[in-house]
Design a protein around this motif. Structure first.
Motif, PDB file in Angstrom:
ATOM      1  N   ILE A  63       0.844  -1.251   0.034  1.00 22.52           N
ATOM      2  CA  ILE A  63      -0.242  -0.137   0.026  1.00 22.52           C
ATOM      3  C   ILE A  63       0.794   1.439   0.131  1.00 22.52           C
ATOM      4  O   ILE A  63       0.685   2.241  -0.713  1.00 22.52           O
ATOM      5  N   LEU A  64       1.871   1.266   0.705  1.00 25.63           N
ATOM      6  CA  LEU A  64       2.849   2.345   0.886  1.00 25.63           C
ATOM      7  C   LEU A  64       3.235   2.741  -0.513  1.00 25.63           C
ATOM      8  O   LEU A  64       3.458   3.778  -1.214  1.00 25.63           O
ATOM      9  N   THR A  65       3.981   1.630  -1.180  1.00 27.13           N
ATOM     10  CA  THR A  65       4.722   1.685  -2.644  1.00 27.13           C
ATOM     11  C   THR A  65       3.534   2.254  -3.419  1.00 27.13           C
ATOM     12  O   THR A  65       3.593   3.206  -4.346  1.00 27.13           O
ATOM     13  N   THR A  72       3.555  10.535  -6.726  1.00 27.31           N
ATOM     14  CA  THR A  72       4.584  10.900  -7.617  1.00 27.31           C
ATOM     15  C   THR A  72       4.321  11.160  -9.059  1.00 27.31           C
ATOM     16  O   THR A  72       4.703  11.981  -9.823  1.00 27.31           O
ATOM     17  N   GLU A  73       3.368  10.309  -9.579  1.00 29.46           N
ATOM     18  CA  GLU A  73       3.183  10.221 -10.897  1.00 29.46           C
ATOM     19  C   GLU A  73       2.252  11.479 -11.287  1.00 29.46           C
ATOM     20  O   GLU A  73       2.576  12.187 -12.151  1.00 29.46           O
ATOM     21  N   GLU A  74       1.102  11.677 -10.592  1.00 29.61           N
ATOM     22  CA  GLU A  74       0.226  12.673 -10.485  1.00 29.61           C
ATOM     23  C   GLU A  74       0.634  14.102 -10.454  1.00 29.61           C
ATOM     24  O   GLU A  74       0.088  14.984 -11.117  1.00 29.61           O
ATOM     25  N   LEU A  75       1.788  14.228  -9.479  1.00 29.36           N
ATOM     26  CA  LEU A  75       2.367  15.443  -9.221  1.00 29.36           C
ATOM     27  C   LEU A  75       3.630  15.917 -10.037  1.00 29.36           C
ATOM     28  O   LEU A  75       4.204  16.748  -9.986  1.00 29.36           O
ATOM     29  N   ASP A  76       3.765  14.944 -11.113  1.00 30.43           N
ATOM     30  CA  ASP A  76       5.074  14.925 -11.998  1.00 30.43           C
ATOM     31  C   ASP A  76       6.325  15.258 -11.234  1.00 30.43           C
ATOM     32  O   ASP A  76       7.134  16.244 -11.515  1.00 30.43           O
ATOM     33  N   ALA A  77       6.713  14.389 -10.177  1.00 26.93           N
ATOM     34  CA  ALA A  77       7.821  14.604  -9.233  1.00 26.93           C
ATOM     35  C   ALA A  77       8.703  13.499  -9.523  1.00 26.93           C
ATOM     36  O   ALA A  77       8.555  12.565 -10.229  1.00 26.93           O
ATOM     37  N   GLU A  78       9.862  13.707  -9.122  1.00 33.07           N
ATOM     38  CA  GLU A  78      11.142  12.652  -9.189  1.00 33.07           C
ATOM     39  C   GLU A  78      10.995  11.650  -8.138  1.00 33.07           C
ATOM     40  O   GLU A  78      11.336  10.683  -8.185  1.00 33.07           O
ATOM     41  N   ARG A  79      10.682  12.241  -6.848  1.00 34.69           N
ATOM     42  CA  ARG A  79      10.566  11.009  -5.677  1.00 34.69           C
ATOM     43  C   ARG A  79       9.494  11.371  -4.725  1.00 34.69           C
ATOM     44  O   ARG A  79       9.286  12.432  -4.515  1.00 34.69           O
ATOM     45  N   GLY A  80       8.892  10.231  -4.228  1.00 30.37           N
ATOM     46  CA  GLY A  80       7.864  10.632  -3.155  1.00 30.37           C
ATOM     47  C   GLY A  80       8.186   9.471  -1.932  1.00 30.37           C
ATOM     48  O   GLY A  80       8.857   8.670  -2.124  1.00 30.37           O
ATOM     49  N   THR A  81       7.931  10.148  -0.792  1.00 33.64           N
ATOM     50  CA  THR A  81       8.113   9.143   0.328  1.00 33.64           C
ATOM     51  C   THR A  81       6.843   9.324   1.425  1.00 33.64           C
ATOM     52  O   THR A  81       6.619  10.721   1.686  1.00 33.64           O
ATOM     53  N   LEU A  82       6.563   8.593   2.259  1.00 30.77           N
ATOM     54  CA  LEU A  82       5.625   8.331   3.168  1.00 30.77           C
ATOM     55  C   LEU A  82       6.021   8.160   4.507  1.00 30.77           C
ATOM     56  O   LEU A  82       6.429   6.925   4.528  1.00 30.77           O
ATOM     57  N   PHE A  83       5.956   8.707   5.434  1.00 30.55           N
ATOM     58  CA  PHE A  83       6.476   8.383   6.846  1.00 30.55           C
ATOM     59  C   PHE A  83       5.129   8.210   7.492  1.00 30.55           C
ATOM     60  O   PHE A  83       4.306   9.002   7.710  1.00 30.55           O
ATOM     61  N   GLU A  91       8.998   8.004  16.819  1.00 28.17           N
ATOM     62  CA  GLU A  91       9.921   8.405  15.203  1.00 28.17           C
ATOM     63  C   GLU A  91       9.166   8.361  14.429  1.00 28.17           C
ATOM     64  O   GLU A  91       8.070   7.449  14.016  1.00 28.17           O
ATOM     65  N   LEU A  92       9.422   8.887  12.973  1.00 25.91           N
ATOM     66  CA  LEU A  92       8.768   8.756  11.819  1.00 25.91           C
ATOM     67  C   LEU A  92       9.641   7.555  11.037  1.00 25.91           C
ATOM     68  O   LEU A  92      10.733   7.827  10.962  1.00 25.91           O
ATOM     69  N   PHE A  93       9.093   6.561  10.385  1.00 26.74           N
ATOM     70  CA  PHE A  93       9.614   5.857   9.683  1.00 26.74           C
ATOM     71  C   PHE A  93       9.152   5.755   8.336  1.00 26.74           C
ATOM     72  O   PHE A  93       8.014   5.883   8.125  1.00 26.74           O
ATOM     73  N   SER A  94       9.799   5.364   7.372  1.00 27.63           N
ATOM     74  CA  SER A  94       9.481   5.110   5.862  1.00 27.63           C
ATOM     75  C   SER A  94      10.077   3.584   5.580  1.00 27.63           C
ATOM     76  O   SER A  94      11.187   3.463   5.582  1.00 27.63           O
ATOM     77  N   ARG A  95       9.181   2.906   4.837  1.00 23.45           N
ATOM     78  CA  ARG A  95       9.917   1.612   4.348  1.00 23.45           C
ATOM     79  C   ARG A  95       9.915   1.743   2.935  1.00 23.45           C
ATOM     80  O   ARG A  95      10.313   0.919   2.077  1.00 23.45           O
ATOM     81  N   VAL A  96       9.278   2.811   2.348  1.00 23.02           N
ATOM     82  CA  VAL A  96       9.465   3.020   0.685  1.00 23.02           C
ATOM     83  C   VAL A  96       9.988   4.396   0.373  1.00 23.02           C
ATOM     84  O   VAL A  96       9.596   5.654   1.190  1.00 23.02           O
ATOM     85  N   ALA A  97      11.124   4.778  -0.432  1.00 25.77           N
ATOM     86  CA  ALA A  97      11.379   5.854  -0.915  1.00 25.77           C
ATOM     87  C   ALA A  97      11.840   5.565  -2.257  1.00 25.77           C
ATOM     88  O   ALA A  97      12.544   4.611  -2.661  1.00 25.77           O
ATOM     89  N   GLN A  98      10.927   6.165  -3.328  1.00 23.94           N
ATOM     90  CA  GLN A  98      11.077   5.686  -4.634  1.00 23.94           C
ATOM     91  C   GLN A  98      12.330   6.384  -5.057  1.00 23.94           C
ATOM     92  O   GLN A  98      12.743   7.284  -4.748  1.00 23.94           O
ATOM     93  N   GLY A  99      12.692   5.588  -5.982  1.00 28.87           N
ATOM     94  CA  GLY A  99      14.134   6.059  -6.657  1.00 28.87           C
ATOM     95  C   GLY A  99      15.137   4.869  -6.338  1.00 28.87           C
ATOM     96  O   GLY A  99      14.886   3.699  -6.311  1.00 28.87           O
ATOM     97  N   GLU A 100      16.372   5.190  -6.184  1.00 28.33           N
ATOM     98  CA  GLU A 100      17.415   4.162  -5.971  1.00 28.33           C
ATOM     99  C   GLU A 100      17.199   3.342  -4.677  1.00 28.33           C
ATOM    100  O   GLU A 100      17.547   2.299  -4.342  1.00 28.33           O
TER     101      GLU A 100
END
Length: 548
Positions: A63-65, A72-83, A91-100
């Motif tokens: 779901i996060l992915t 990211t696609e709708e906003l025409d951005a390079e990268r998105g992250t959900l914390f 703590e804020l944690f993220s298991r998904v960071a689009q990109g490398e």
């Protein structure tokens, strides 16, 4: 929600809400009214598509992915992250960071742009990330990514609770607009229900997995009754369950008033002793209360001497008492340095539950060690005796025989142990079985003096005792036979009698066939015990020296 964001933010500074000509949802060449309707229709279709995509996934990672990909696609951005927020560690944690980079990132929920949005609940649109003092450059330095501009909105439940933040980085063409911020908030809100459901399901699976793992660990650990290996296993499992670096289990020594440990997980095997009132462990043992210290050196009760001696650096400590079934504290369990941060309330609960279960195993192991020590003591005592001691179980099977017994019976352990008494005491020696039956009927110990026992081709004289063995409930569980070989004493008596006159013999042995102390060459008369130097064959009875 969209109207609320428009009223609050507007499209651009100084511009009324909804008048942004760069609105990507409006169709080119359409009238304002038609464009607004088209935008609302496009938004509705997009939100419906998000809901359909979220419903197709079962796990939180999926779901996060999916949510990050959509935003990211709708906003025409390079990268998105959900914390998401971890309430146990703040703590804020993220298991998904689009990109490398696709790994878990954690930081305090008050740090950086994401921390600011989470704590204040206010969305942010930043045109120049490095010009904003709230921006945390550490992640860019770690990943090599260069952040130019940022959109960040809080993730709210339908009850208004903030459970995380959604962040989009680097619009590919131009700068982010207020409509982009609005769209990100709408998309994120649409996926909130799926996020909550997936997170709840994941937490339930985690709890069940931990419970099953806990049951397996406890069953394996409690099966061990040897204290040394039990301590080793308990500390290994405690370290693994709490994802820590080291753990130690201290038991109380009531005789010395010390806490001691035979093993420290992560150290070479060694024994540690300290007063049961000293340090963190002593405080927990004395009070019977759990202590959770996130920063050890900031606590005055912490003793850094052990760190100095071993070179280990203690950061965080979790210490819980070990209480037996009678409510008595018998020791403490201390776990050091949880990986990834301080120990949480869940860690406290898990360690308390673990120690509650293993306390029974520890007491059983201590009892086994005490019984083993007593057994070794009794065996050493029996082996040192000059009299033979034989034990039989309730089925008259020979269970044990000490060295003196084997010597008297002229047998080895393989010939004797495990055999039925009736198979060993045969022929002229069946009187032994008769005496057993007599004791079995009367339940009273019997003593038989100067009994003949045929061993091989020889006949030896023994003082024979039969003692019934009773359980705690006073039920018969077997017998104990004691054999005292008096053959040498009888020969000595016969030799001395040839050199004594009848009057002396009458005084020495008035009526009984034998009146000797039994284990030495000291004869016993009727009224007192005397020591005599055995006369030589050439001396007469009159020359015997009495020292009474």
């Amino acid at each position: 929600m969209n109207d609320r964001l428009n009223d609050k933010l507007g499209d651009k500074p100084g511009e009324k809400p909804g008048k942004n000509p760069d609105h990507r949802l409006a169709r080119p060449g359409a009238s304002p009214k038609a464009g607004a309707q088209s935008s609302r229709l496009r938004m509705a279709e997009l939100l419906l598509e998000v809901s359909r995509r979220m419903a197709a996934y079962d796990t939180l990672d999926e779901i996060l992915t999916a949510l990050v990909e959509v935003t990211t696609e709708e906003l025409d951005a390079e990268r998105g992250t959900l914390f998401l927020n971890d309430p146990e560690t703040n703590e804020l944690f993220s298991r998904v960071a689009q990109g490398e980079t696709q790994r878990e990132i954690r930081f305090l929920n008050t740090s950086g742009i994401a921390g600011h949005v989470f704590t204040t609940g206010e969305p942010l649109m930043i045109a120049d990330a490095y010009a904003d003092e709230r921006f945390n450059r550490a992640i860019d330095e770690q990943t090599g990514f260069v952040t130019r501009n940022i959109l960040c909105v809080p993730i709210r439940t339908f009850k208004g609770e903030i459970i995380g933040v959604s962040q989009t980085l680097n619009r590919k063409h131009g700068q982010f607009t207020r409509k982009d911020l609005e769209l990100l908030a709408a998309l994120t809100t649409q996926g909130t229900l799926a996020l909550q459901s997936a997170r709840f399901l994941e937490s339930m699976k985690k709890v069940r997995r931990q419970e099953m793992e806990f049951i397996d660990v406890v069953s394996e650990v409690t099966a061990d009754i040897k204290l040394g290996s039990l301590l080793q296993r308990v500390m290994g499992e405690a370290t693994r369950l709490l994802n820590a670096e080291r753990s130690t289990l201290f038991l109380n020594d009531e005789k010395t008033g010390e806490l001691w440990s035979e093993v420290g997980q992560g150290l070479e095997s060694m024994q540690i002793r300290l007063p049961n009132t000293a340090g963190i462990a002593g405080a927990v043992f004395s009070s019977g209360k759990t202590i959770n210290i996130p920063y050890a050196y900031a606590d005055l009760r912490f003793n850094p001497a052990f760190d100095k001696r071993t070179g280990f650096f203690t950061r965080s400590i979790l210490c819980v008492p070990i209480v037996n079934k009678h409510g008595k504290t018998i020791g403490v369990t201390q776990v050091l340095n949880k990986r990834g941060g301080p120990f949480s309330a869940e860690d406290e609960s898990r360690l308390r539950a673990f120690t509650a279960q293993i306390s029974i195993a520890l007491e059983n192991a201590k009892l086994f060690a005490d019984v083993q020590q007593m057994k070794n003591y009794n065996e050493a005592m029996l082996e040192s005796m000059s009299n033979g001691v034989i034990t039989l179980d309730g089925q008259e099977k020979i269970v044990t025989c000490n060295a003196a017994g084997l010597r008297i019976l002229r047998a080895d352990a393989a010939q004797l142990l495990g055999r039925q008494a009736a198979d060993f005491f045969t022929g002229p020696n069946t009187w032994v079985l008769d005496k057993l039956r007599l004791v079995e009927e009367n339940h009273v110990a019997e003593h038989f003096m100067d009994a003949p026992l045929i061993v091989g081709e020889d006949t030896i004289s023994v003082n024979f005792n039969v003692q019934p063995l009773l359980s705690v409930e006073k039920k018969g569980i077997g017998w104990m036979l004691m054999l005292e070989d008096i053959s040498s004493e009888k020969r000595l008596k016969a030799t001395m009698s040839r050199y004594m006159d009848p009057a002396s013999r009458t005084r020495w042995w008035p009526t009984a066939p034998r009146c000797w102390a039994g284990r030495t060459s000291t004869p016993r008369c009727c009224s007192r015990t005397c020591a005599v130097s055995p006369p030589s064959p050439s001396s007469s009875a009159r020359r015997a020296r009495w020292r009474c």
